[in-house]
Design a protein around this motif. Structure first.
Motif, PDB file in Angstrom:
ATOM      1  N   GLY A 407       0.801  -1.213   0.000  1.00 31.58           N
ATOM      2  CA  GLY A 407       0.000   0.000   0.000  1.00 31.58           C
ATOM      3  C   GLY A 407       0.836   1.265   0.000  1.00 31.58           C
ATOM      4  O   GLY A 407       2.065   1.241   0.086  1.00 31.58           O
ATOM      5  N   PHE A 408       0.146   2.398  -0.081  1.00 27.14           N
ATOM      6  CA  PHE A 408       0.814   3.690  -0.254  1.00 27.14           C
ATOM      7  C   PHE A 408       1.610   4.092   0.986  1.00 27.14           C
ATOM      8  O   PHE A 408       2.723   4.621   0.871  1.00 27.14           O
ATOM      9  N   TYR A 409       1.061   3.870   2.167  1.00 32.29           N
ATOM     10  CA  TYR A 409       1.784   4.266   3.373  1.00 32.29           C
ATOM     11  C   TYR A 409       3.100   3.502   3.486  1.00 32.29           C
ATOM     12  O   TYR A 409       4.159   4.096   3.716  1.00 32.29           O
ATOM     13  N   GLU A 410       3.055   2.191   3.313  1.00 35.49           N
ATOM     14  CA  GLU A 410       4.272   1.397   3.422  1.00 35.49           C
ATOM     15  C   GLU A 410       5.261   1.732   2.310  1.00 35.49           C
ATOM     16  O   GLU A 410       6.476   1.693   2.518  1.00 35.49           O
ATOM     17  N   LEU A 422      11.938  -1.686  -4.711  1.00 36.78           N
ATOM     18  CA  LEU A 422      10.679  -1.784  -3.970  1.00 36.78           C
ATOM     19  C   LEU A 422       9.814  -2.870  -4.582  1.00 36.78           C
ATOM     20  O   LEU A 422       9.660  -2.937  -5.805  1.00 36.78           O
ATOM     21  N   ALA A 423       9.241  -3.708  -3.727  1.00 35.19           N
ATOM     22  CA  ALA A 423       8.306  -4.740  -4.178  1.00 35.19           C
ATOM     23  C   ALA A 423       6.896  -4.358  -3.726  1.00 35.19           C
ATOM     24  O   ALA A 423       6.691  -3.996  -2.558  1.00 35.19           O
ATOM     25  N   PHE A 424       5.945  -4.430  -4.634  1.00 35.93           N
ATOM     26  CA  PHE A 424       4.546  -4.113  -4.349  1.00 35.93           C
ATOM     27  C   PHE A 424       3.723  -5.391  -4.343  1.00 35.93           C
ATOM     28  O   PHE A 424       3.795  -6.193  -5.280  1.00 35.93           O
ATOM     29  N   GLY A 425       2.911  -5.585  -3.316  1.00 43.23           N
ATOM     30  CA  GLY A 425       2.077  -6.783  -3.297  1.00 43.23           C
ATOM     31  C   GLY A 425       1.122  -6.777  -2.118  1.00 43.23           C
ATOM     32  O   GLY A 425       1.117  -5.847  -1.321  1.00 43.23           O
ATOM     33  N   ALA A 426       0.321  -7.803  -2.006  1.00 45.19           N
ATOM     34  CA  ALA A 426       0.161  -8.841  -3.013  1.00 45.19           C
ATOM     35  C   ALA A 426      -0.793  -8.325  -4.099  1.00 45.19           C
ATOM     36  O   ALA A 426      -1.840  -7.762  -3.786  1.00 45.19           O
ATOM     37  N   ILE A 427      -0.408  -8.528  -5.343  1.00 49.57           N
ATOM     38  CA  ILE A 427      -1.236  -8.029  -6.439  1.00 49.57           C
ATOM     39  C   ILE A 427      -2.507  -8.855  -6.562  1.00 49.57           C
ATOM     40  O   ILE A 427      -3.588  -8.321  -6.834  1.00 49.57           O
ATOM     41  N   TYR A 428      -2.394 -10.151  -6.365  1.00 46.65           N
ATOM     42  CA  TYR A 428      -3.550 -11.051  -6.414  1.00 46.65           C
ATOM     43  C   TYR A 428      -3.556 -11.904  -5.136  1.00 46.65           C
ATOM     44  O   TYR A 428      -2.524 -12.027  -4.468  1.00 46.65           O
ATOM     45  N   PRO A 429      -4.688 -12.507  -4.813  1.00 51.46           N
ATOM     46  CA  PRO A 429      -4.701 -13.442  -3.679  1.00 51.46           C
ATOM     47  C   PRO A 429      -3.689 -14.552  -3.902  1.00 51.46           C
ATOM     48  O   PRO A 429      -3.462 -14.993  -5.030  1.00 51.46           O
ATOM     49  N   THR A 430      -3.063 -15.009  -2.825  1.00 54.37           N
ATOM     50  CA  THR A 430      -2.033 -16.024  -2.918  1.00 54.37           C
ATOM     51  C   THR A 430      -2.197 -17.049  -1.800  1.00 54.37           C
ATOM     52  O   THR A 430      -2.697 -16.719  -0.718  1.00 54.37           O
ATOM     53  N   THR A 431      -1.763 -18.256  -2.066  1.00 53.81           N
ATOM     54  CA  THR A 431      -1.847 -19.319  -1.058  1.00 53.81           C
ATOM     55  C   THR A 431      -0.574 -19.433  -0.238  1.00 53.81           C
ATOM     56  O   THR A 431      -0.522 -20.172   0.742  1.00 53.81           O
ATOM     57  N   LYS A 433       0.970 -17.008   1.473  1.00 50.83           N
ATOM     58  CA  LYS A 433       0.942 -16.156   2.665  1.00 50.83           C
ATOM     59  C   LYS A 433      -0.491 -15.749   2.933  1.00 50.83           C
ATOM     60  O   LYS A 433      -1.320 -15.670   2.012  1.00 50.83           O
ATOM     61  N   ASP A 434      -0.781 -15.452   4.214  1.00 56.65           N
ATOM     62  CA  ASP A 434      -2.071 -14.865   4.554  1.00 56.65           C
ATOM     63  C   ASP A 434      -1.986 -13.366   4.311  1.00 56.65           C
ATOM     64  O   ASP A 434      -1.365 -12.632   5.077  1.00 56.65           O
ATOM     65  N   MET A 435      -2.595 -12.898   3.230  1.00 55.85           N
ATOM     66  CA  MET A 435      -2.536 -11.485   2.862  1.00 55.85           C
ATOM     67  C   MET A 435      -3.908 -10.823   3.013  1.00 55.85           C
ATOM     68  O   MET A 435      -4.245  -9.894   2.282  1.00 55.85           O
ATOM     69  N   THR A 436      -4.674 -11.282   3.977  1.00 55.71           N
ATOM     70  CA  THR A 436      -6.004 -10.720   4.221  1.00 55.71           C
ATOM     71  C   THR A 436      -5.908  -9.217   4.415  1.00 55.71           C
ATOM     72  O   THR A 436      -5.139  -8.724   5.228  1.00 55.71           O
ATOM     73  N   GLY A 437      -6.696  -8.489   3.623  1.00 62.36           N
ATOM     74  CA  GLY A 437      -6.713  -7.032   3.730  1.00 62.36           C
ATOM     75  C   GLY A 437      -5.557  -6.342   3.043  1.00 62.36           C
ATOM     76  O   GLY A 437      -5.443  -5.108   3.103  1.00 62.36           O
ATOM     77  N   GLN A 438      -4.677  -7.105   2.391  1.00 61.34           N
ATOM     78  CA  GLN A 438      -3.505  -6.494   1.763  1.00 61.34           C
ATOM     79  C   GLN A 438      -3.408  -6.781   0.264  1.00 61.34           C
ATOM     80  O   GLN A 438      -2.346  -6.610  -0.328  1.00 61.34           O
ATOM     81  N   ILE A 439      -4.494  -7.223  -0.343  1.00 65.09           N
ATOM     82  CA  ILE A 439      -4.481  -7.452  -1.785  1.00 65.09           C
ATOM     83  C   ILE A 439      -4.573  -6.092  -2.485  1.00 65.09           C
ATOM     84  O   ILE A 439      -5.508  -5.328  -2.273  1.00 65.09           O
ATOM     85  N   GLN A 440      -3.587  -5.805  -3.330  1.00 61.11           N
ATOM     86  CA  GLN A 440      -3.497  -4.485  -3.953  1.00 61.11           C
ATOM     87  C   GLN A 440      -4.248  -4.392  -5.278  1.00 61.11           C
ATOM     88  O   GLN A 440      -4.895  -3.395  -5.562  1.00 61.11           O
ATOM     89  N   GLY A 441      -4.132  -5.427  -6.101  1.00 64.40           N
ATOM     90  CA  GLY A 441      -4.815  -5.406  -7.392  1.00 64.40           C
ATOM     91  C   GLY A 441      -4.077  -4.565  -8.422  1.00 64.40           C
ATOM     92  O   GLY A 441      -3.192  -3.764  -8.098  1.00 64.40           O
ATOM     93  N   LEU A 442      -4.474  -4.726  -9.662  1.00 67.33           N
ATOM     94  CA  LEU A 442      -3.828  -3.994 -10.760  1.00 67.33           C
ATOM     95  C   LEU A 442      -4.093  -2.504 -10.687  1.00 67.33           C
ATOM     96  O   LEU A 442      -3.249  -1.696 -11.077  1.00 67.33           O
ATOM     97  N   GLU A 443      -5.275  -2.122 -10.176  1.00 64.44           N
ATOM     98  CA  GLU A 443      -5.593  -0.687 -10.098  1.00 64.44           C
ATOM     99  C   GLU A 443      -4.560   0.055  -9.263  1.00 64.44           C
ATOM    100  O   GLU A 443      -4.041   1.103  -9.662  1.00 64.44           O
ATOM    101  N   LYS A 444      -4.230  -0.488  -8.098  1.00 64.76           N
ATOM    102  CA  LYS A 444      -3.229   0.164  -7.262  1.00 64.76           C
ATOM    103  C   LYS A 444      -1.835   0.045  -7.871  1.00 64.76           C
ATOM    104  O   LYS A 444      -1.034   0.987  -7.784  1.00 64.76           O
ATOM    105  N   LEU A 445      -1.533  -1.102  -8.462  1.00 65.27           N
ATOM    106  CA  LEU A 445      -0.211  -1.266  -9.080  1.00 65.27           C
ATOM    107  C   LEU A 445       0.022  -0.195 -10.138  1.00 65.27           C
ATOM    108  O   LEU A 445       1.117   0.363 -10.252  1.00 65.27           O
ATOM    109  N   ARG A 446      -1.029   0.124 -10.904  1.00 66.74           N
ATOM    110  CA  ARG A 446      -0.909   1.176 -11.930  1.00 66.74           C
ATOM    111  C   ARG A 446      -0.627   2.544 -11.310  1.00 66.74           C
ATOM    112  O   ARG A 446      -0.094   3.440 -11.978  1.00 66.74           O
ATOM    113  N   LEU A 447      -0.993   2.712 -10.054  1.00 69.53           N
ATOM    114  CA  LEU A 447      -0.720   3.975  -9.362  1.00 69.53           C
ATOM    115  C   LEU A 447       0.638   3.958  -8.670  1.00 69.53           C
ATOM    116  O   LEU A 447       1.320   4.984  -8.604  1.00 69.53           O
TER     117      LEU A 447
END
Length: 506
Positions: A407-410, A422-431, A433-447
């Motif tokens: 996310g933007f703050y981190e 810098l690594a941005f993630g998680a872009i999609y849900p993944t098995t 790691k538990d990334m609950t609430g931290q899925i960024q998606g392509l929309e955020k990646l584009r930003l």
């Protein structure tokens, strides 16, 4: 999540604040804004000439119409002109929270005084706000003066800001954002404070010298509301709201003879508009007396990487690391999560030697001390590691440093350290790691990418396989990291070839 946001607030006939500012700010973040008007103010750039409170019956008719057809994910509340309005709106909010399938979040900007200094309420509403409204509020966003009115705490320093935040929470508000535009501490800086779920966040930047700041409070809280409706965590909404206001203040102009409105300039795409994330150990952190942990060392500026990282394989064994390097993957990370593994040091030493043998970039995840000991190319750390890793030792050893961000703050926090990538993630849900609430998606990646591409190599990670690698690469990100796309493929060699083709790596 529905991207419908309501604004319950007053109308500013001068167009700079109130409902008018809310609509512009929310539109800048691509959400649909609905309104319920609480007052018709007669004002211009010189001041407020009249406040014409709307009857509770008329306000209620607006709320009932919206509820019947366009329920909100977030409700932003601005000016409530009298006690009767506060009580009526609170009754409706209480019902929404208890009866709607998805209860709305409530962002409350306790508008009491306009930028011109004019009062914006008919009477003393403080007791009614505390009694009826604050227990229903998810995020309250007062400025320094409004904070002092509500809490009785005069904001003479950072400890007073924390005390005021605690008082607002004791009244029922779940999270607090205290805007520092009128604080001027330290001198010449604008410092904003947020408390959310037992975490404190401080943002700061040099004050932007302009008299044209009408509507900044309304606009910031509206951006926060818009971002929350899109599923952003509050810390990201906070930093985006601040960047939006900074950008708007730089572009603000006068339209009348008095104070001009903050400009509404769409999503903030330039890094220079973003505030600094203030941390213990930094200069601003010292000014705010933020406590420095004994093991914490603030260090910035790590060995650069002069090119994009391309296909980036994240593996957990030496066998997979060697296979990836043999088949032309130039960037590989060894992620051994078992710190008690009896072969941990041996595996790290072998991984580093394999990287040198195949002229690849091998990063060691987490285990920075062993990476230094055996002369690794680089290490990769998560945000939580920044508080405990010996960053000074990593820097002095000449190791490259990669940092995870969610996310933007981190992302802005990581920027404080001037890492190697810098690594941005998680872009999609993944098995993996538990990334609950931290899925960024392509929309955020584009930003994320345009904000940081000019400063660092960038990496997209999380849930990326062959079917998704191409669309991730199309955002302009410099590298695509995969965890299972190679190791679970029927033919790892062919998977590497196809993944490279998908991201246009030569």
């Amino acid at each position: 999540m529905s991207n419908v946001v309501w604004s319950i607030a007053g109308s500013d006939s001068g167009g700079g604040a109130g409902i008018q500012a809310d609509l512009k700010a929310m539109q800048s973040f691509n959400v649909h804004a609905c309104t319920a008007i609480t007052a018709l103010t007669a004002q211009n750039s010189l001041g407020v000439e009249a406040i014409n409170a709307v009857s509770t019956e008329v306000i209620e008719s607006q709320l009932l119409a919206l509820e019947a057809d366009m329920k909100a994910s977030v409700i932003k509340i601005g000016m409530l002109a009298n006690v009767q309005q506060i009580q009526m709106v609170a009754e409706h909010i209480e019902r929404y929270k208890s009866h709607w399938d998805t209860p709305p979040q409530v962002v409350y900007d306790p508008v009491a005084i306009a930028t011109s200094g004019d009062a914006l309420t008919e009477e003393d509403t403080v007791d009614a706000i505390k009694t009826h409204l604050l227990p229903l509020v998810d995020v309250i966003t007062p400025n320094t003066h409004e904070t002092q009115i509500l809490t009785g705490v005069y904001l003479i320093g950072p400890d007073a800001v924390k005390e005021a935040g605690q008082k607002l929470r004791s009244f029922g508000a779940k999270s607090v954002v205290i805007k520092g535009g009128h604080w001027d501490y330290p001198k010449g800086y604008c410092i904003d404070y947020c408390w959310h779920e037992d975490e404190e966040y401080w943002l700061g930047n040099e004050a932007i010298n302009t008299p044209h700041s009408h509507g900044t409070g309304c606009s910031l809280s509206s951006v926060i509301a818009a971002c929350l409706s899109k599923g952003y965590p509050l810390k990201d909404a906070f930093i985006l709201g601040k960047a939006y206001i900074n950008k708007g203040l730089k572009a603000a102009v006068r339209f009348g003879e008095g104070i001009g409105p903050v400009a509404h300039t769409a999503f903030p795409h330039q890094l220079e508009d973003y505030p600094q994330v203030i941390e213990a150990g930094s200069w601003l952190g010292d000014e705010l007396d933020l406590m420095v942990l004994d093991e914490y060392n603030y260090t910035a500026g790590f060995a650069p990487i002069e090119e994009d990282l391309g296909l980036y394989a994240v593996v957990d064994t030496i066998e997979w690391l060697e296979q990836c390097l043999k088949n032309g993957v130039k960037t590989v990370q060894l992620r051994v999560k078992d710190a008690q593994s009896p072969t941990l040091e041996q595996d790290i030493e072998i991984a580093i030697l394999l990287g040198k043998k195949f002229e690849g970039r091998v990063f060691i995840n987490d285990h920075w001390a062993l990476a230094i000991k055996h002369g690794a190319y680089g290490v990769h750390l998560g945000q939580e590691d920044l508080n405990v890793a010996d960053l000074n030792a990593i820097q002095k050893a000449g190791l490259r440093l990669g940092l995870s961000t969610h996310g933007f703050y981190e992302m802005l926090r990581a920027h404080n350290y001037r890492p190697s990538y810098l690594a941005f993630g998680a872009i999609y849900p993944t098995t993996t790691k538990d990334m609950t609430g931290q899925i960024q998606g392509l929309e955020k990646l584009r930003l994320f990418v345009p904000l940081m591409n000019a400063h660092y190599p960038t990496v997209a990670i999380g849930g990326i396989d062959l079917s998704r690698a191409g669309e991730a690469a199309q955002t302009g990100v410099g590298s695509v990291a995969v965890v299972r796309a190679i190791t679970e493929a029927a033919s790892p060699e062919q998977a590497i070839i196809e993944l490279k083709q998908a991201i246009n790596e030569q």
